[in-house]
Design a protein around this motif. Structure first.
Motif, PDB file in Angstrom:
ATOM      1  N   GLY A 143     -58.904  45.834  44.704  1.00 47.61           N
ATOM      2  CA  GLY A 143     -59.204  44.406  44.732  1.00 47.61           C
ATOM      3  C   GLY A 143     -57.944  43.558  44.640  1.00 47.61           C
ATOM      4  N   TRP A 144     -57.001  43.989  43.792  1.00 42.12           N
ATOM      5  CA  TRP A 144     -55.744  43.263  43.665  1.00 42.12           C
ATOM      6  C   TRP A 144     -54.945  43.306  44.965  1.00 42.12           C
ATOM      7  CZ3 TRP A 144     -54.806  39.993  39.909  1.00 42.12           C
ATOM      8  CH2 TRP A 144     -55.441  40.158  38.680  1.00 42.12           C
ATOM      9  N   TYR A 145     -54.942  44.484  45.604  1.00 43.84           N
ATOM     10  CA  TYR A 145     -54.209  44.612  46.864  1.00 43.84           C
ATOM     11  C   TYR A 145     -54.847  43.760  47.964  1.00 43.84           C
ATOM     12  CZ  TYR A 145     -51.223  48.381  45.163  1.00 43.84           C
ATOM     13  OH  TYR A 145     -50.286  49.113  44.478  1.00 43.84           O
ATOM     14  N   LYS A 195     -49.883  46.024  30.922  1.00 42.38           N
ATOM     15  CA  LYS A 195     -49.709  44.565  30.852  1.00 42.38           C
ATOM     16  C   LYS A 195     -48.786  44.185  29.705  1.00 42.38           C
ATOM     17  CE  LYS A 195     -54.260  43.447  32.801  1.00 42.38           C
ATOM     18  NZ  LYS A 195     -55.622  42.913  32.508  1.00 42.38           N
ATOM     19  N   LEU A 198     -56.536  41.016  47.478  1.00 42.92           N
ATOM     20  CA  LEU A 198     -56.198  39.632  47.133  1.00 42.92           C
ATOM     21  C   LEU A 198     -54.764  39.322  47.548  1.00 42.92           C
ATOM     22  CD1 LEU A 198     -57.263  37.063  45.763  1.00 42.92           C
ATOM     23  CD2 LEU A 198     -56.313  37.934  43.607  1.00 42.92           C
ATOM     24  N   GLY A 199     -53.876  40.304  47.326  1.00 42.53           N
ATOM     25  CA  GLY A 199     -52.485  40.125  47.733  1.00 42.53           C
ATOM     26  C   GLY A 199     -52.326  40.033  49.235  1.00 42.53           C
ATOM     27  N   TYR A 205     -47.575  46.398  38.368  1.00 39.46           N
ATOM     28  CA  TYR A 205     -48.770  46.661  37.557  1.00 39.46           C
ATOM     29  C   TYR A 205     -49.256  48.095  37.764  1.00 39.46           C
ATOM     30  CZ  TYR A 205     -53.483  45.685  35.665  1.00 39.46           C
ATOM     31  OH  TYR A 205     -54.649  45.693  34.941  1.00 39.46           O
ATOM     32  N   SER A 237     -59.210  51.152  41.495  1.00 40.78           N
ATOM     33  CA  SER A 237     -59.383  49.941  40.688  1.00 40.78           C
ATOM     34  C   SER A 237     -58.339  48.875  41.030  1.00 40.78           C
ATOM     35  CB  SER A 237     -59.304  50.282  39.192  1.00 40.78           C
ATOM     36  OG  SER A 237     -57.997  50.671  38.814  1.00 40.78           O
ATOM     37  N   PHE A 238     -57.276  49.267  41.713  1.00 40.04           N
ATOM     38  CA  PHE A 238     -56.261  48.302  42.136  1.00 40.04           C
ATOM     39  C   PHE A 238     -56.557  47.741  43.521  1.00 40.04           C
ATOM     40  CE2 PHE A 238     -53.905  50.892  39.054  1.00 40.04           C
ATOM     41  CZ  PHE A 238     -53.372  49.888  38.253  1.00 40.04           C
ATOM     42  N   LYS A 275     -54.307  50.098  31.498  1.00 35.92           N
ATOM     43  CA  LYS A 275     -53.925  48.815  32.082  1.00 35.92           C
ATOM     44  C   LYS A 275     -53.499  47.810  31.022  1.00 35.92           C
ATOM     45  CE  LYS A 275     -56.561  49.096  36.381  1.00 35.92           C
ATOM     46  NZ  LYS A 275     -57.595  48.470  37.245  1.00 35.92           N
ATOM     47  N   VAL A 325     -48.350  43.381  43.106  1.00 34.90           N
ATOM     48  CA  VAL A 325     -49.287  44.277  42.418  1.00 34.90           C
ATOM     49  C   VAL A 325     -48.589  45.577  42.024  1.00 34.90           C
ATOM     50  CG1 VAL A 325     -51.542  45.415  42.571  1.00 34.90           C
ATOM     51  CG2 VAL A 325     -51.147  43.281  43.804  1.00 34.90           C
TER      52      VAL A 325
END
Length: 260
Positions: free
Chosen positions: A208-210, A12, A212-213, A227, A205-206, A8, A224
């Protein structure tokens, strides 16, 4: 052994200078892999006409039988047309996925792989359409899709496991379109052996990002994707190095340069 954090962080670093290009490429990937055209077939049967000028008041029984038969026939006709349209649309979607979606997917993977190697070039999207590459890539991607389908048809959990086994095929084809369909599938399976659980956790692990999105009117989920795609490209580069060092493949087979 690779770690999620390392992948990751490298992803980034790549995205810091090319995020919006990665966003557009990822958006294209979503369209070709998950976008499904919709079609709503509607048919309305309007007013009725008396057959042969026969008065409904003189022959009510015959008139009712005629309308019942007409309604039944019309319903069958509508259903047949709907089924035919469904088949045609389904075949069109499959053809789009095979002959356009598959090569574009390889082009997308090539873009992210090369971006991870500090070569950001959106021209890689058309990579699979070059002479001598298209047919071989479509054939190999189709074989992967058939294998995935058959495994999911048998059992759901083994289907997921096999999906991870074959997940490196587009990257391998991006490196060497002429590697052969069976070899691409076999090499992907060998490259992911012992890594599938960690790959699954990497995808989780992604989550949470999804989520949030999704809170940002769902549109946030799109942001996301670059990333996630960049991280998976970093994973392939690691697995590729492992494959070469373990003798599973060679630098020549994967067309690796001296700097890779």
């Amino acid at each position: 052994m690779w770690t999620r954090r390392e992948l990751k962080e490298r992803a980034k670093d790549t995205l810091r200078t090319s995020y919006w290009k990665a966003f557009l490429v990822s958006l294209l990937m979503l369209v070709i892999s998950g976008g499904m055209p919709s079609c709503n077939f509607q048919n309305r049967i309007g007013g009725r006409t008396e057959p042969g000028g026969v008065s409904s008041s003189l022959m009510p029984g015959l008139n009712q039988d005629w309308h019942a038969a007409t309604d039944h026939t019309a319903f069958i006709a509508v259903m047949i047309i709907a089924v035919i349209l469904g088949i045609v649309i389904g075949l069109a979607v499959i053809a789009f996925r095979i002959f356009l979606g598959f090569p574009l997917e390889v082009g997308v993977r090539q873009y992210f792989k090369q971006a991870a190697l500090a070569e950001v070039n959106m021209n890689y999207l058309g990579y699979a359409f070059a002479r001598g590459k298209y047919g071989a890539i479509v054939k190999a991607m189709l074989l992967r899709a058939v294998f995935n389908f058959l495994w999911f048809l048998l059992f759901f959990i083994p289907g997921i496991i096999k999906a991870y086994s074959y997940s490196m095929v587009p990257y391998i084809l991006a490196d060497n379109p002429q590697i052969g369909s069976k070899r691409a599938v076999t090499l992907s399976r060998e490259m992911t052996r012992g890594h599938k659980w960690n790959m699954f956790v990497l995808d989780l692990s992604f989550l949470g990002w999804y989520l949030l999105g999704a809170l940002a009117l769902v549109v946030g989920m799109l942001f996301v994707e670059p990333y996630a795609n960049s991280t998976k490209a970093e994973l392939y580069l690691v697995l590729r190095r492992y494959a070469v060092s373990d003798g599973i493949s060679s630098r020549t087979e994967l067309n690796m340069t001296d700097t890779e």
